[in-house]
Design a protein around this motif. Structure first.
Motif, PDB file in Angstrom:
ATOM      1  N   LEU A 123      -9.639 -22.002  15.311  1.00  0.00           N
ATOM      2  CA  LEU A 123      -8.558 -22.694  14.609  1.00  0.00           C
ATOM      3  C   LEU A 123      -9.074 -23.428  13.378  1.00  0.00           C
ATOM      4  O   LEU A 123      -8.408 -23.461  12.336  1.00  0.00           O
ATOM      5  N   ALA A 124     -10.263 -24.003  13.482  1.00  0.00           N
ATOM      6  CA  ALA A 124     -10.849 -24.693  12.328  1.00  0.00           C
ATOM      7  C   ALA A 124     -11.116 -23.710  11.197  1.00  0.00           C
ATOM      8  O   ALA A 124     -10.835 -23.994  10.021  1.00  0.00           O
ATOM      9  N   ALA A 125     -11.661 -22.547  11.543  1.00  0.00           N
ATOM     10  CA  ALA A 125     -11.925 -21.525  10.525  1.00  0.00           C
ATOM     11  C   ALA A 125     -10.618 -21.055   9.893  1.00  0.00           C
ATOM     12  O   ALA A 125     -10.522 -20.886   8.671  1.00  0.00           O
ATOM     13  N   ALA A 126      -9.606 -20.843  10.726  1.00  0.00           N
ATOM     14  CA  ALA A 126      -8.320 -20.374  10.224  1.00  0.00           C
ATOM     15  C   ALA A 126      -7.677 -21.397   9.297  1.00  0.00           C
ATOM     16  O   ALA A 126      -7.118 -21.042   8.247  1.00  0.00           O
ATOM     17  N   TYR A 127      -7.753 -22.659   9.663  1.00  0.00           N
ATOM     18  CA  TYR A 127      -7.132 -23.685   8.825  1.00  0.00           C
ATOM     19  C   TYR A 127      -7.852 -23.807   7.486  1.00  0.00           C
ATOM     20  O   TYR A 127      -7.223 -23.999   6.442  1.00  0.00           O
ATOM     21  N   GLU A 128      -9.165 -23.663   7.511  1.00  0.00           N
ATOM     22  CA  GLU A 128      -9.931 -23.681   6.255  1.00  0.00           C
ATOM     23  C   GLU A 128      -9.491 -22.526   5.356  1.00  0.00           C
ATOM     24  O   GLU A 128      -9.342 -22.698   4.134  1.00  0.00           O
ATOM     25  N   MET A 129      -9.267 -21.368   5.945  1.00  0.00           N
ATOM     26  CA  MET A 129      -8.787 -20.227   5.169  1.00  0.00           C
ATOM     27  C   MET A 129      -7.385 -20.499   4.627  1.00  0.00           C
ATOM     28  O   MET A 129      -7.082 -20.207   3.465  1.00  0.00           O
ATOM     29  N   TYR A 130      -6.550 -21.082   5.462  1.00  0.00           N
ATOM     30  CA  TYR A 130      -5.160 -21.338   5.068  1.00  0.00           C
ATOM     31  C   TYR A 130      -5.068 -22.295   3.889  1.00  0.00           C
ATOM     32  O   TYR A 130      -4.332 -22.040   2.926  1.00  0.00           O
ATOM     33  N   ILE A 131      -5.796 -23.395   3.941  1.00  0.00           N
ATOM     34  CA  ILE A 131      -5.667 -24.404   2.884  1.00  0.00           C
ATOM     35  C   ILE A 131      -6.408 -24.013   1.610  1.00  0.00           C
ATOM     36  O   ILE A 131      -6.271 -24.679   0.582  1.00  0.00           O
ATOM     37  N   THR A 132      -7.170 -22.925   1.663  1.00  0.00           N
ATOM     38  CA  THR A 132      -7.901 -22.491   0.469  1.00  0.00           C
ATOM     39  C   THR A 132      -6.975 -21.819  -0.534  1.00  0.00           C
ATOM     40  O   THR A 132      -6.981 -22.156  -1.725  1.00  0.00           O
ATOM     41  N   SER A 133      -6.155 -20.871  -0.064  1.00  0.00           N
ATOM     42  CA  SER A 133      -5.254 -20.170  -0.984  1.00  0.00           C
ATOM     43  C   SER A 133      -4.329 -19.251  -0.201  1.00  0.00           C
ATOM     44  O   SER A 133      -4.644 -18.852   0.930  1.00  0.00           O
ATOM     45  N   PRO A 134      -3.191 -18.874  -0.796  1.00  0.00           N
ATOM     46  CA  PRO A 134      -2.319 -17.887  -0.144  1.00  0.00           C
ATOM     47  C   PRO A 134      -3.033 -16.554   0.084  1.00  0.00           C
ATOM     48  O   PRO A 134      -2.752 -15.863   1.062  1.00  0.00           O
ATOM     49  N   GLN A 135      -3.943 -16.202  -0.825  1.00  0.00           N
ATOM     50  CA  GLN A 135      -4.684 -14.950  -0.664  1.00  0.00           C
ATOM     51  C   GLN A 135      -5.584 -15.003   0.573  1.00  0.00           C
ATOM     52  O   GLN A 135      -5.713 -14.030   1.317  1.00  0.00           O
ATOM     53  N   PHE A 136      -6.197 -16.164   0.790  1.00  0.00           N
ATOM     54  CA  PHE A 136      -7.040 -16.318   1.974  1.00  0.00           C
ATOM     55  C   PHE A 136      -6.182 -16.342   3.243  1.00  0.00           C
ATOM     56  O   PHE A 136      -6.601 -15.870   4.300  1.00  0.00           O
ATOM     57  N   GLU A 137      -4.989 -16.895   3.129  1.00  0.00           N
ATOM     58  CA  GLU A 137      -4.088 -16.875   4.283  1.00  0.00           C
ATOM     59  C   GLU A 137      -3.707 -15.436   4.636  1.00  0.00           C
ATOM     60  O   GLU A 137      -3.662 -15.065   5.815  1.00  0.00           O
ATOM     61  N   ASP A 138      -3.446 -14.619   3.614  1.00  0.00           N
ATOM     62  CA  ASP A 138      -3.141 -13.210   3.875  1.00  0.00           C
ATOM     63  C   ASP A 138      -4.323 -12.520   4.547  1.00  0.00           C
ATOM     64  O   ASP A 138      -4.150 -11.699   5.459  1.00  0.00           O
ATOM     65  N   LYS A 139      -5.529 -12.839   4.083  1.00  0.00           N
ATOM     66  CA  LYS A 139      -6.729 -12.273   4.700  1.00  0.00           C
ATOM     67  C   LYS A 139      -6.831 -12.704   6.155  1.00  0.00           C
ATOM     68  O   LYS A 139      -7.188 -11.902   7.035  1.00  0.00           O
ATOM     69  N   LEU A 140      -6.509 -13.955   6.434  1.00  0.00           N
ATOM     70  CA  LEU A 140      -6.507 -14.465   7.803  1.00  0.00           C
ATOM     71  C   LEU A 140      -5.621 -13.607   8.695  1.00  0.00           C
ATOM     72  O   LEU A 140      -6.038 -13.179   9.783  1.00  0.00           O
ATOM     73  N   TRP A 141      -4.410 -13.330   8.237  1.00  0.00           N
ATOM     74  CA  TRP A 141      -3.479 -12.562   9.065  1.00  0.00           C
ATOM     75  C   TRP A 141      -3.895 -11.106   9.198  1.00  0.00           C
ATOM     76  O   TRP A 141      -3.678 -10.487  10.245  1.00  0.00           O
ATOM     77  N   ARG A 142      -4.507 -10.544   8.162  1.00  0.00           N
ATOM     78  CA  ARG A 142      -5.005  -9.170   8.306  1.00  0.00           C
ATOM     79  C   ARG A 142      -6.095  -9.105   9.372  1.00  0.00           C
ATOM     80  O   ARG A 142      -6.160  -8.157  10.154  1.00  0.00           O
ATOM     81  N   ARG A 143      -6.948 -10.131   9.417  1.00  0.00           N
ATOM     82  CA  ARG A 143      -7.991 -10.149  10.449  1.00  0.00           C
ATOM     83  C   ARG A 143      -7.376 -10.326  11.832  1.00  0.00           C
ATOM     84  O   ARG A 143      -7.806  -9.689  12.795  1.00  0.00           O
ATOM     85  N   LEU A 144      -6.375 -11.179  11.951  1.00  0.00           N
ATOM     86  CA  LEU A 144      -5.754 -11.390  13.259  1.00  0.00           C
ATOM     87  C   LEU A 144      -5.098 -10.108  13.764  1.00  0.00           C
ATOM     88  O   LEU A 144      -5.188  -9.785  14.958  1.00  0.00           O
ATOM     89  N   MET A 145      -4.457  -9.368  12.859  1.00  0.00           N
ATOM     90  CA  MET A 145      -3.850  -8.104  13.278  1.00  0.00           C
ATOM     91  C   MET A 145      -4.923  -7.102  13.700  1.00  0.00           C
ATOM     92  O   MET A 145      -4.764  -6.383  14.694  1.00  0.00           O
ATOM     93  N   ALA A 146      -6.026  -7.059  12.952  1.00  0.00           N
ATOM     94  CA  ALA A 146      -7.122  -6.160  13.331  1.00  0.00           C
ATOM     95  C   ALA A 146      -7.739  -6.576  14.659  1.00  0.00           C
ATOM     96  O   ALA A 146      -8.017  -5.733  15.525  1.00  0.00           O
ATOM     97  N   ILE A 147      -7.939  -7.867  14.841  1.00  0.00           N
ATOM     98  CA  ILE A 147      -8.539  -8.379  16.074  1.00  0.00           C
ATOM     99  C   ILE A 147      -7.689  -8.020  17.286  1.00  0.00           C
ATOM    100  O   ILE A 147      -8.215  -7.732  18.369  1.00  0.00           O
TER     101      ILE A 147
END
Length: 208
Positions: A41-65
């Protein structure tokens, strides 16, 4: 192996708090694999608050996972993660409810039984093709849907008795009866000389 991931664009960017992009992504996935919710969750939140592009990357990883690391441990996981990804898009990027959806997704993924067989099979396929062990079309693939199958004289009855076989077959008296009824219908269809007054609907003779 030395050439693997020799270039990763995420290694060239940093997060809001100065962490390497590739490192925070790796932290996210490895933490979920180990069921470490807080770290994930800490890693995900860091990605989220960085940029919308990083948030999109977060969700692509979650779908792959949901497939790569959860796999047959919970076959419903991809549906849930995809749905949560769709729902979060109904909220603005800076809406306080938007992070709730990746929080829920990660908590869910961390708590599932996990296995990585599909990813391992995928990688074996890639390596087989790389080393020239590609595709050999088996005899059962040739039926009325292929040019070679038609040249071999394989017709609808061949399709019903051979090419359409399913393994394992779901058992059921209604299933068996419908199959037998349709098989008999096709065997004697040429004997039916009745014709509709309305021209029959025409389907494509090939598959999209």
């Amino acid at each position: 192996m030395s050439e693997f991931m020799s270039y990763d664009p995420w290694a060239s960017v940093t997060t809001r708090n100065g962490i390497g992009g590739d490192e925070i992504i790796s932290m996210l996935q490895k933490s979920i694999r180990r069921g470490l919710e807080h770290n994930a969750l800490a890693a995900a939140y860091e990605m989220y608050i960085t940029s919308p592009q990083f948030e999109d990357k977060l969700w692509r990883r979650l779908m792959a996972i949901s497939v790569e690391d959860i796999g047959f441990g919970c076959v419903e996981a991809p549906n849930l993660i995809y749905t949560l990804n769709c729902i979060r898009k109904e909220f603005l990027y800076n809406d306080g409810d938007r992070p709730m959806f990746f929080v829920h997704a990660i908590r869910f993924l961390c708590r599932q039984k996990k296995e990585r067989s599909s990813d391992n099979v995928k990688n074996m396929l890639i390596k087989d093709f790389k080393h020239g062990r590609g595709v050999e079309v088996p005899d059962y693939a040739y039926d009325l849907h292929t040019r070679k199958g038609r040249e071999m004289g394989r017709d609808e009855l061949h399709f019903l008795t051979e090419a359409s076989r399913v393994i394992p077959q779901l058992e059921g008296e209604d299933i068996k009866k419908i199959y037998n009824d349709y098989l008999e219908y096709c065997k004697h269809e040429e004997e039916d000389t009745s014709v509709s007054e309305v021209a029959p609907f025409e389907y494509n003779s090939w598959q999209f």
